[in-house]
Scaffold this motif. Structure first.
Motif, PDB file in Angstrom:
ATOM      1  N   MET A   1      -6.508   5.303   3.634  1.00 10.39           N
ATOM      2  CA  MET A   1      -6.078   4.252   4.582  1.00 10.39           C
ATOM      3  C   MET A   1      -7.255   3.782   5.418  1.00 10.39           C
ATOM      4  O   MET A   1      -7.301   4.001   6.624  1.00 10.39           O
ATOM      5  CB  MET A   1      -4.975   4.779   5.493  1.00 10.39           C
ATOM      6  CG  MET A   1      -3.625   4.970   4.824  1.00 10.39           C
ATOM      7  SD  MET A   1      -2.731   3.433   4.551  1.00 10.39           S
ATOM      8  CE  MET A   1      -2.703   2.712   6.170  1.00 10.39           C
TER       9      MET A   1
ATOM     10  N   GLY B   1     -10.033   4.861   6.155  1.00 12.71           N
ATOM     11  CA  GLY B   1     -10.784   5.835   6.933  1.00 12.71           C
ATOM     12  C   GLY B   1     -10.181   6.128   8.294  1.00 12.71           C
ATOM     13  O   GLY B   1     -10.870   6.591   9.188  1.00 12.71           O
ATOM     14  N   THR B   2      -8.929   5.840   8.491  1.00 10.33           N
ATOM     15  CA  THR B   2      -8.301   6.111   9.783  1.00 10.33           C
ATOM     16  C   THR B   2      -6.966   6.807   9.565  1.00 10.33           C
ATOM     17  O   THR B   2      -6.359   6.690   8.501  1.00 10.33           O
ATOM     18  CB  THR B   2      -8.076   4.802  10.570  1.00 10.33           C
ATOM     19  OG1 THR B   2      -7.377   5.106  11.776  1.00 10.33           O
ATOM     20  CG2 THR B   2      -7.266   3.801   9.782  1.00 10.33           C
ATOM     21  N   ALA B   3      -6.541   7.532  10.597  1.00 11.72           N
ATOM     22  CA  ALA B   3      -5.274   8.253  10.478  1.00 11.72           C
ATOM     23  C   ALA B   3      -4.080   7.343  10.758  1.00 11.72           C
ATOM     24  O   ALA B   3      -2.949   7.699  10.465  1.00 11.72           O
ATOM     25  CB  ALA B   3      -5.263   9.435  11.446  1.00 11.72           C
ATOM     26  N   MET B   4      -4.346   6.156  11.320  1.00 12.10           N
ATOM     27  CA  MET B   4      -3.234   5.270  11.669  1.00 12.10           C
ATOM     28  C   MET B   4      -2.570   4.712  10.409  1.00 12.10           C
ATOM     29  O   MET B   4      -3.241   4.188   9.527  1.00 12.10           O
ATOM     30  CB  MET B   4      -3.724   4.114  12.533  1.00 12.10           C
ATOM     31  CG  MET B   4      -2.606   3.191  12.948  1.00 12.10           C
ATOM     32  SD  MET B   4      -3.208   1.862  13.983  1.00 12.10           S
ATOM     33  CE  MET B   4      -1.690   0.978  14.270  1.00 12.10           C
ATOM     34  N   LYS B   5      -1.268   4.826  10.357  1.00  8.34           N
ATOM     35  CA  LYS B   5      -0.511   4.290   9.223  1.00  8.34           C
ATOM     36  C   LYS B   5       0.086   2.954   9.652  1.00  8.34           C
ATOM     37  O   LYS B   5       0.947   2.900  10.522  1.00  8.34           O
ATOM     38  CB  LYS B   5       0.593   5.267   8.810  1.00  8.34           C
ATOM     39  CG  LYS B   5       0.057   6.621   8.362  1.00  8.34           C
ATOM     40  CD  LYS B   5       1.107   7.474   7.667  1.00  8.34           C
ATOM     41  CE  LYS B   5       2.295   7.771   8.539  1.00  8.34           C
ATOM     42  NZ  LYS B   5       3.262   8.671   7.877  1.00  8.34           N
TER      43      LYS B   5
ATOM     44  N   GLY C   1       6.364   7.715  10.956  1.00  7.31           N
ATOM     45  CA  GLY C   1       5.059   7.626  11.603  1.00  7.31           C
ATOM     46  C   GLY C   1       4.261   6.366  11.336  1.00  7.31           C
ATOM     47  O   GLY C   1       3.071   6.292  11.660  1.00  7.31           O
ATOM     48  N   TRP C   2       4.910   5.359  10.752  1.00  3.49           N
ATOM     49  CA  TRP C   2       4.210   4.106  10.463  1.00  3.49           C
ATOM     50  C   TRP C   2       4.335   3.128  11.630  1.00  3.49           C
ATOM     51  O   TRP C   2       5.383   3.018  12.258  1.00  3.49           O
ATOM     52  CB  TRP C   2       4.800   3.441   9.213  1.00  3.49           C
ATOM     53  CG  TRP C   2       4.499   4.179   7.946  1.00  3.49           C
ATOM     54  CD1 TRP C   2       5.140   5.291   7.465  1.00  3.49           C
ATOM     55  CD2 TRP C   2       3.486   3.862   6.981  1.00  3.49           C
ATOM     56  NE1 TRP C   2       4.583   5.676   6.271  1.00  3.49           N
ATOM     57  CE2 TRP C   2       3.567   4.822   5.946  1.00  3.49           C
ATOM     58  CE3 TRP C   2       2.521   2.860   6.893  1.00  3.49           C
ATOM     59  CZ2 TRP C   2       2.718   4.813   4.838  1.00  3.49           C
ATOM     60  CZ3 TRP C   2       1.683   2.844   5.790  1.00  3.49           C
ATOM     61  CH2 TRP C   2       1.773   3.805   4.780  1.00  3.49           C
TER      62      TRP C   2
ATOM     63  N   ILE D   1      -9.196  -1.348  12.863  1.00  2.77           N
ATOM     64  CA  ILE D   1      -9.170  -0.671  11.565  1.00  2.77           C
ATOM     65  C   ILE D   1      -9.523  -1.635  10.434  1.00  2.77           C
ATOM     66  O   ILE D   1      -9.345  -2.844  10.540  1.00  2.77           O
ATOM     67  CB  ILE D   1      -7.802  -0.012  11.275  1.00  2.77           C
ATOM     68  CG1 ILE D   1      -6.683  -1.062  11.154  1.00  2.77           C
ATOM     69  CG2 ILE D   1      -7.450   1.023  12.327  1.00  2.77           C
ATOM     70  CD1 ILE D   1      -5.378  -0.463  10.662  1.00  2.77           C
TER      71      ILE D   1
ATOM     72  N   GLU E   1       4.157   8.408  -0.331  1.00  2.00           N
ATOM     73  CA  GLU E   1       3.583   9.264   0.698  1.00  2.00           C
ATOM     74  C   GLU E   1       3.987  10.730   0.471  1.00  2.00           C
ATOM     75  O   GLU E   1       3.160  11.645   0.571  1.00  2.00           O
ATOM     76  CB  GLU E   1       4.079   8.782   2.064  1.00  2.00           C
ATOM     77  CG  GLU E   1       3.398   9.414   3.241  1.00  2.00           C
ATOM     78  CD  GLU E   1       3.853   8.814   4.563  1.00  2.00           C
ATOM     79  OE1 GLU E   1       3.016   8.672   5.443  1.00  2.00           O
ATOM     80  OE2 GLU E   1       5.056   8.485   4.698  1.00  2.00           O
TER      81      GLU E   1
ATOM     82  N   ALA F   1       1.568  13.927  -0.412  1.00  7.88           N
ATOM     83  CA  ALA F   1       1.612  15.154   0.396  1.00  7.88           C
ATOM     84  C   ALA F   1       1.814  16.376  -0.497  1.00  7.88           C
ATOM     85  O   ALA F   1       1.208  17.428  -0.272  1.00  7.88           O
ATOM     86  CB  ALA F   1       2.716  15.057   1.439  1.00  7.88           C
TER      87      ALA F   1
END
Length: 197
Positions: free
Chosen positions: A1, A3-7, A48-49, A121, A188, A192
């Motif tokens: 994504m 390079g960031t954890a934000m979805k 979490g999106w 982002i 997703e 996982a």
């Protein structure tokens, strides 16, 4: 994504979240959610999106409605989303008419670039979903992963395989917003599982 954890997911509005009208959605009374769309946004949120809207609103530039009307539509949307446990973080929109030659009217990628700048982002591989060719062209030009929904204007592509060549080559097709969300959440979960192994 990127390079960031934000979805992050970027959605079109008319024909994606709410019913598309040939004569434009001009008021909060005319703004009607598509069946299951608000619940689909809530499911993304709960996983979490962050959900952001990118929408052409040329009715402003054409003088069909004013900012107060647009704000009322979005207030209704936010209120109805909240009632099912969902939220849209932000609405980015192009207010210009087609002949104004702006950079933000889809299929130009300006709205998507604004979103990338706002959130800091890279939009590479960020999923974007909409019901029209220009939604996907704009998203793909900004590096997003394009998803066509067969609602609104997208209904014209039902049963069309492969998609016409003007669609981005990697476009994925879903029946509606709920099916798109099913796909994202399943992918997703699969990713996982692979990490767990």
């Amino acid at each position: 994504m990127g390079g960031t954890a934000m979805k992050l997911v970027i959605l079109d509005r008319n024909g994606t979240i709410n019913v598309h009208r040939e004569d434009f959605v001009k008021s909060d009374i005319e703004w009607t959610p598509l069946p299951g769309a608000l619940e689909a946004v809530a499911r993304l949120n709960h996983a979490g999106w962050h959900v952001v809207i990118a929408s052409n609103q040329s009715g402003l530039g054409r003088g069909l409605f004013d900012m107060a009307s647009l704000n009322a539509m979005h207030a209704k949307m936010h209120k109805m989303l909240a009632a099912v446990g969902g939220r849209v973080d932000a609405v980015f929109y192009c207010p210009h008419s087609p002949d104004e030659g702006c950079e933000c009217r889809k299929p130009a990628p300006g709205l998507f670039r604004q979103i990338g700048d706002r959130y800091g982002i890279d939009l590479k591989d960020v999923p974007t979903a909409g019901d029209s060719l220009r939604d996907l062209q704009a998203g793909a030009a900004a590096g997003c992963e394009p998803h066509l929904l067969l609602t609104g204007m997208g209904a014209a592509c039902r049963g069309v395989s492969p998609l016409p060549p003007e669609y981005p080559a990697n476009t994925l097709v879903h029946e509606n917003l709920a099916a798109f969300v099913d796909f994202l959440l399943a992918r997703e979960a699969q990713a996982a599982l692979q990490v767990a192994v």
